[in-house]
Design a protein around this motif. Sequence first.
Motif, short mmCIF file in Angstrom:
data_model
loop_
_atom_site.label_atom_id
_atom_site.label_comp_id
_atom_site.label_asym_id
_atom_site.label_seq_id
_atom_site.Cartn_x
_atom_site.Cartn_y
_atom_site.Cartn_z
N PRO A 161 -2.10 7.11 7.68
CA PRO A 161 -0.72 7.52 7.93
C PRO A 161 0.11 7.76 6.68
O PRO A 161 1.30 8.05 6.79
N THR A 162 -0.47 7.63 5.49
CA THR A 162 0.30 7.78 4.25
C THR A 162 0.28 9.22 3.76
O THR A 162 -0.60 10.01 4.12
N THR A 163 1.25 9.56 2.91
CA THR A 163 1.26 10.91 2.33
C THR A 163 0.21 11.05 1.24
O THR A 163 -0.30 12.14 1.00
N VAL A 191 -3.61 4.72 -2.30
CA VAL A 191 -2.50 5.57 -1.86
C VAL A 191 -1.13 4.94 -2.11
O VAL A 191 -0.11 5.58 -1.89
N HIS A 192 -1.09 3.67 -2.55
CA HIS A 192 0.13 3.00 -3.00
C HIS A 192 1.14 2.70 -1.91
O HIS A 192 2.27 2.30 -2.22
N ASP A 193 0.77 2.87 -0.66
CA ASP A 193 1.62 2.49 0.46
C ASP A 193 0.79 1.66 1.44
O ASP A 193 -0.37 2.01 1.71
N PRO A 194 1.35 0.58 2.00
CA PRO A 194 0.58 -0.26 2.92
C PRO A 194 0.42 0.38 4.30
O PRO A 194 1.30 1.12 4.76
N PHE A 195 -0.70 0.08 4.94
CA PHE A 195 -0.93 0.53 6.32
C PHE A 195 -1.97 -0.37 6.95
O PHE A 195 -2.73 -1.08 6.28
N LEU A 214 1.56 -2.83 -7.17
CA LEU A 214 2.45 -3.67 -7.96
C LEU A 214 2.77 -2.98 -9.28
O LEU A 214 3.14 -3.64 -10.26
N SER A 215 2.66 -1.67 -9.30
CA SER A 215 2.93 -0.89 -10.51
C SER A 215 4.28 -0.19 -10.39
O SER A 215 4.96 -0.25 -9.36
N LYS A 216 4.64 0.52 -11.45
CA LYS A 216 5.84 1.36 -11.42
C LYS A 216 5.61 2.66 -10.66
O LYS A 216 6.56 3.42 -10.46
N ARG A 217 4.37 2.89 -10.24
CA ARG A 217 4.01 4.16 -9.60
C ARG A 217 4.14 4.06 -8.08
O ARG A 217 3.23 4.41 -7.33
N THR A 218 5.28 3.54 -7.60
CA THR A 218 5.49 3.43 -6.17
C THR A 218 5.70 4.81 -5.56
O THR A 218 6.11 5.76 -6.23
N ARG A 219 5.45 4.88 -4.27
CA ARG A 219 5.66 6.13 -3.54
C ARG A 219 6.73 5.90 -2.48
O ARG A 219 7.90 5.85 -2.79
N HIS A 220 6.36 5.73 -1.23
CA HIS A 220 7.38 5.56 -0.19
C HIS A 220 7.76 4.10 0.02
O HIS A 220 8.80 3.81 0.62
N SER A 221 6.93 3.17 -0.44
CA SER A 221 7.19 1.75 -0.24
C SER A 221 7.54 1.08 -1.56
O SER A 221 7.08 1.51 -2.62
N PRO A 222 8.32 0.01 -1.53
CA PRO A 222 8.54 -0.78 -2.75
C PRO A 222 7.25 -1.51 -3.09
O PRO A 222 6.28 -1.50 -2.32
#
Length: 264
Positions: A161-163, A191-195, A214-222
């Motif tokens: 479900p992530t982009t 993908v840097h977003d949880p699902f 846990l990086s600075k490279r977040t996407r849609h989630s903190p």
Amino acid sequence: MIKLFHVSDVHFGAEDPAAIAWFARLVAAERPDAVIMTGDLTMRATRREFQAGGDWLRSLGVPVTLEVGNHDIPYYWDPFRRLFAPYQRYAAIEEMIEEPLDIPGVTIVPLKTTARAQWRWNWSKGRVSRGALHKALAMIAAAPAGNLIFVAAHHPLIDGPTTGTARTRHGDAALTELAAAGAHAVLSGHVHDPFDVPVERGGWTIRMIGAGTLSKRTRHSPPAFNEIRIEGGRFDTLARTMDDAPKYSISETRGAGGKRGHTT
């Protein structure tokens, strides 16, 4: 109750200091039975990044299992190392960090989804080789009857479900074989977003569970990681974020008659 922390994509070299400190504080306070790290410990696979990442994992003071991500092998501008010694630095840290996990009723099965080269332009995407899959299936077959089986990989085997996408080659077929073998979930990152989504294969439900970053490279989630709670042959997942209220994704797994049960 058994508690696992599933973390991914810390990207030392582009890590978020506040996020990694937050995670370390929670580990110290809650003492999970193990930390499952599903790849991209580093940003560019340099010695300095691996050293920093390894020091951080050791400082957690709990058992850790570590998988390799696409950022954990040298980049294209170091072609000799990438082609002939791609996992050398990662393997040195893995050997230093990992210890055998003894978690009652749970088996963690590694599945490598990275490749030093592929017949496509974007080598960051996933690939499951027959050799890697066979190793995972053999470990599942050797697991004690009734155990929950968590496969740990870096790339989601199918896009969810992530982009962000993994486009993992042979991932769909691998997921089918893992489900047929009795795996209950595939833990991943990338993908840097949880699902947490169920996938039906041949009458069996296998969960696709992805951790955030846990990086600075977040996407849609903190910045986020997953907590997996296991009790009575069942497991629940909880996506824990730095600044939002926790988000629950509930799943259950039951075993019956010495056989691995379907997810309900």
